[in-house]
Write a protein that holds these residues in place. Structure first.
Motif, mmCIF file in Angstrom:
data_model
loop_
_atom_site.group_PDB
_atom_site.id
_atom_site.type_symbol
_atom_site.label_atom_id
_atom_site.label_comp_id
_atom_site.label_asym_id
_atom_site.label_seq_id
_atom_site.Cartn_x
_atom_site.Cartn_y
_atom_site.Cartn_z
ATOM 1 N N ASP A 1 0.838 -1.276 -0.179
ATOM 2 C CA ASP A 1 0.033 -0.008 -0.031
ATOM 3 C C ASP A 1 0.736 1.323 -0.269
ATOM 4 N N GLN B 1 -0.659 4.456 1.594
ATOM 5 C CA GLN B 1 -0.590 4.546 3.300
ATOM 6 C C GLN B 1 0.945 4.629 3.876
ATOM 7 N N SER C 1 3.495 7.045 6.771
ATOM 8 C CA SER C 1 4.011 6.329 7.821
ATOM 9 C C SER C 1 5.507 7.079 8.017
ATOM 10 N N GLN D 1 4.902 -0.692 11.436
ATOM 11 C CA GLN D 1 3.913 -1.478 11.199
ATOM 12 C C GLN D 1 3.518 -2.030 9.836
ATOM 13 N N ASP E 1 3.173 -4.883 8.669
ATOM 14 C CA ASP E 1 1.964 -5.969 8.295
ATOM 15 C C ASP E 1 0.895 -5.195 7.683
ATOM 16 N N ASN E 2 0.453 -4.016 8.350
ATOM 17 C CA ASN E 2 -0.531 -2.984 7.928
ATOM 18 C C ASN E 2 -0.417 -2.694 6.507
ATOM 19 N N LEU E 3 0.793 -2.744 5.920
ATOM 20 C CA LEU E 3 1.248 -2.215 4.842
ATOM 21 C C LEU E 3 1.207 -3.234 3.503
ATOM 22 N N ARG F 1 -0.507 -6.249 1.369
ATOM 23 C CA ARG F 1 -1.460 -7.076 1.366
ATOM 24 C C ARG F 1 -1.487 -8.139 1.040
ATOM 25 N N ARG F 2 -2.472 -9.256 1.336
ATOM 26 C CA ARG F 2 -2.292 -10.752 1.084
ATOM 27 C C ARG F 2 -2.283 -11.178 -0.378
#
Length: 202
Positions: A181, A184, A188, A194, A196-198, A200-201
């Protein structure tokens, strides 16, 4: 699949466990090219045409280096001065880097608490790396905040070295495979904040 160029710059890489681990973690990835500037140019005679061709043939440009004196090792400044030519990198006709992603992967001696207004270094990593952000803007590139490993002067435990290396590899794979992402991430403080939040699966 995005192609990623790592411009690696460390004049004493044999003494840097963390930089070796980061480099080793991504060196075998498809789509990733590691360009070791000190090995390629021990005399600092940079082949401008070679470096420009490498940049043109990749979608993402990463500058991996230790955070020497709140900046970069000398060869990266030389690289910028020679490679980022007017009419190629910037200016009305300089469109070669337009739209490419760019960020730093840096290792810093002090921990995160020292890079705060009230900390020992008084300035944040974002403030100290702002010339790279300004350069990205001038060259019409998409800037991202650094991937930063902090506190390396305190001899990181092997587990922390491995964890950072794994994060670096995950980051490169996600960017390469368009699972990152970017919008986003640009908001940061650091790319590995963080993470993992960036990502995507698949």
């Amino acid at each position: 699949m995005k192609k990623i160029l790592i411009n690696f710059a460390h004049p004493a890489k044999r003494r840097s466990k963390i930089n070796a681990a980061l480099r080793d973690a991504i060196a075998d990835l498809d789509g990733v090219t590691v360009n070791d500037l000190y090995s390629q140019y021990p005399d600092f005679h940079i082949d401008v045409q070679r470096e420009q061709c490498l940049c043109e043939n990749h979608d993402v440009i990463v500058f991996q280096h230790p955070f020497y004196w709140y900046s970069t090792p000398a060869i990266l400044k030389e690289w910028q001065d020679l490679v980022l030519e007017h009419g190629w990198a910037y200016g009305s006709a300089g469109k070669a880097l337009e739209g490419k992603l760019v960020f730093q992967a840096l290792t810093a001696g002090g921990d995160a608490s020292t890079y705060q207004p009230q900390g020992f270094n008084e300035f944040t990593i974002a403030e100290l790396t702002s010339p790279y952000r300004a350069t990205a803007k001038l060259c019409n590139m998409h800037w991202l905040p650094p991937f930063a490993v902090m506190g390396v002067h305190r001899e990181l435990a092997d587990e922390k070295v491995q964890a950072n290396a794994e994060d670096y590899r995950r980051l490169m794979m996600a960017i390469r495979d368009d699972r990152f992402d970017v919008s986003q991430a640009a908001q940061s403080p650091l790319l590995n904040h963080q993470l993992d939040n960036l990502i995507r699966r698949p």
